[in-house]
Design a protein around this motif. Structure first.
Motif, mmCIF file in Angstrom:
data_model
loop_
_atom_site.group_PDB
_atom_site.id
_atom_site.type_symbol
_atom_site.label_atom_id
_atom_site.label_comp_id
_atom_site.label_asym_id
_atom_site.label_seq_id
_atom_site.Cartn_x
_atom_site.Cartn_y
_atom_site.Cartn_z
ATOM 1 N N ASN A 1 1.778 7.011 0.177
ATOM 2 C CA ASN A 1 0.587 5.824 0.398
ATOM 3 C C ASN A 1 -0.592 6.104 -1.224
ATOM 4 O O ASN A 1 -0.882 6.808 -1.611
ATOM 5 C CB ASN A 1 -1.001 6.072 1.673
ATOM 6 C CG ASN A 1 -1.881 5.595 1.569
ATOM 7 O OD1 ASN A 1 -2.943 4.712 -0.095
ATOM 8 N ND2 ASN A 1 -2.221 4.965 2.466
ATOM 9 N N THR B 1 1.062 -1.386 0.005
ATOM 10 C CA THR B 1 0.056 0.100 -0.012
ATOM 11 C C THR B 1 1.062 0.830 0.001
ATOM 12 O O THR B 1 0.443 2.621 -0.445
ATOM 13 C CB THR B 1 -0.746 -0.230 0.991
ATOM 14 O OG1 THR B 1 -2.108 -1.066 1.548
ATOM 15 C CG2 THR B 1 -2.191 1.473 0.603
ATOM 16 N N ILE B 2 1.607 0.791 0.319
ATOM 17 C CA ILE B 2 2.981 2.489 0.468
ATOM 18 C C ILE B 2 4.062 1.473 0.482
ATOM 19 O O ILE B 2 4.297 1.127 -0.639
ATOM 20 C CB ILE B 2 3.532 2.591 2.504
ATOM 21 C CG1 ILE B 2 2.311 2.593 3.102
ATOM 22 C CG2 ILE B 2 4.353 3.608 2.140
ATOM 23 C CD1 ILE B 2 1.453 3.786 2.563
#
Length: 241
Positions: free
Chosen positions: A80, A50-51
């Motif tokens: 993000n 996600t990051i």
């Protein structure tokens, strides 16, 4: 990680069989720009995908960078990919090194010399880059599995090996340099894709997510270069289901 390749010939103006063999990556993926300031480098998916970790150049010009150490000018950040929230990192992250192949395992290539070879994640196959004797800068990429060779690139423009995906299904490479295009080889389907873009840009420094569903890379207009490192913006490619 090498940032700049040797001076490279521009893509030929006449029709090139290899260029014509490449499918648009838009057939199997979507593309999204994650950053906007052109000062990013070393993109890497954090655990969970996600990051995206990256390093960002803090100086806007040579005057701002004058007299400062590299470590003071380049700091770790995160973004993000869903919310575009920018995150500061208290500690730097480790950018993974390529899994190089032992030279004793190189196949005999006759008129070509192997300049770089990397293992797939399971080491069941490896890819390598060659230089042709007597043809300065001309490079090709091959796949080697079960003592059998598969030539992945040909034509008038050199190709430079980048990365295996985490499952080993995809191989990323560069077509030319300054400008450069990212090529993705789908080993399962044996189809080759090129990420299209406008203008003469440098696309490079690819990394795949843990499930091979995404890939990040740097796209640069060459405005920011520090100690040979070419900074740019982070772009996200998502493979379609």
């Amino acid at each position: 990680m090498a940032f700049c390749c040797a001076e490279e010939e521009q893509p030929a103006q006449r029709p090139d069989r290899f260029l014509n063999s490449l499918n648009p990556a838009s057939e199997v993926s979507t593309l999204e720009r994650l950053t906007q300031d052109g000062r990013c480098i070393y993109p890497l998916f954090a655990p969970g995908d996600t990051i995206v970790y990256f390093r960002r150049l803090l100086a806007a010009d040579n005057e701002a960078a004058s007299g400062k150490e590299y470590e003071d000018l380049v700091k770790p950040f995160g973004i993000n990919i869903n919310t575009k929230e920018l995150l500061t990192l208290s500690e730097d992250y480790e950018y993974p090194a390529l899994n190089y192949v032992d030279k004793s395992k190189y196949p005999e290539m006759g008129a070509e010399s192997i300049t770089l070879a990397i293992n797939s994640p399971d080491s069941g196959v490896f890819a390598f880059e060659t230089a042709q004797f007597g043809m300065s800068g001309k490079k090709r990429i091959y796949l080697y599995k079960d003592e059998k060779l598969r030539q992945l690139t040909f034509g008038d423009v050199s190709c430079f090996l980048e990365n295996f995906s985490k499952s080993g299904r995809y191989i990323s490479a560069l077509l030319g340099w300054d400008p450069s295009w990212i090529i993705i080889f789908d080993i399962d389907s044996e189809i080759k894709y090129k990420i299209e873009r406008e203008n003469d840009l440098i696309d490079y420094m690819t990394n795949f997510s843990s499930d091979d569903g995404m890939m990040v890379f740097i796209r640069s207009d060459g405005r920011y270069i520090l100690d040979g490192a070419v900074f740019g913006d982070i772009w996200l490619l998502r493979f379609k289901e």
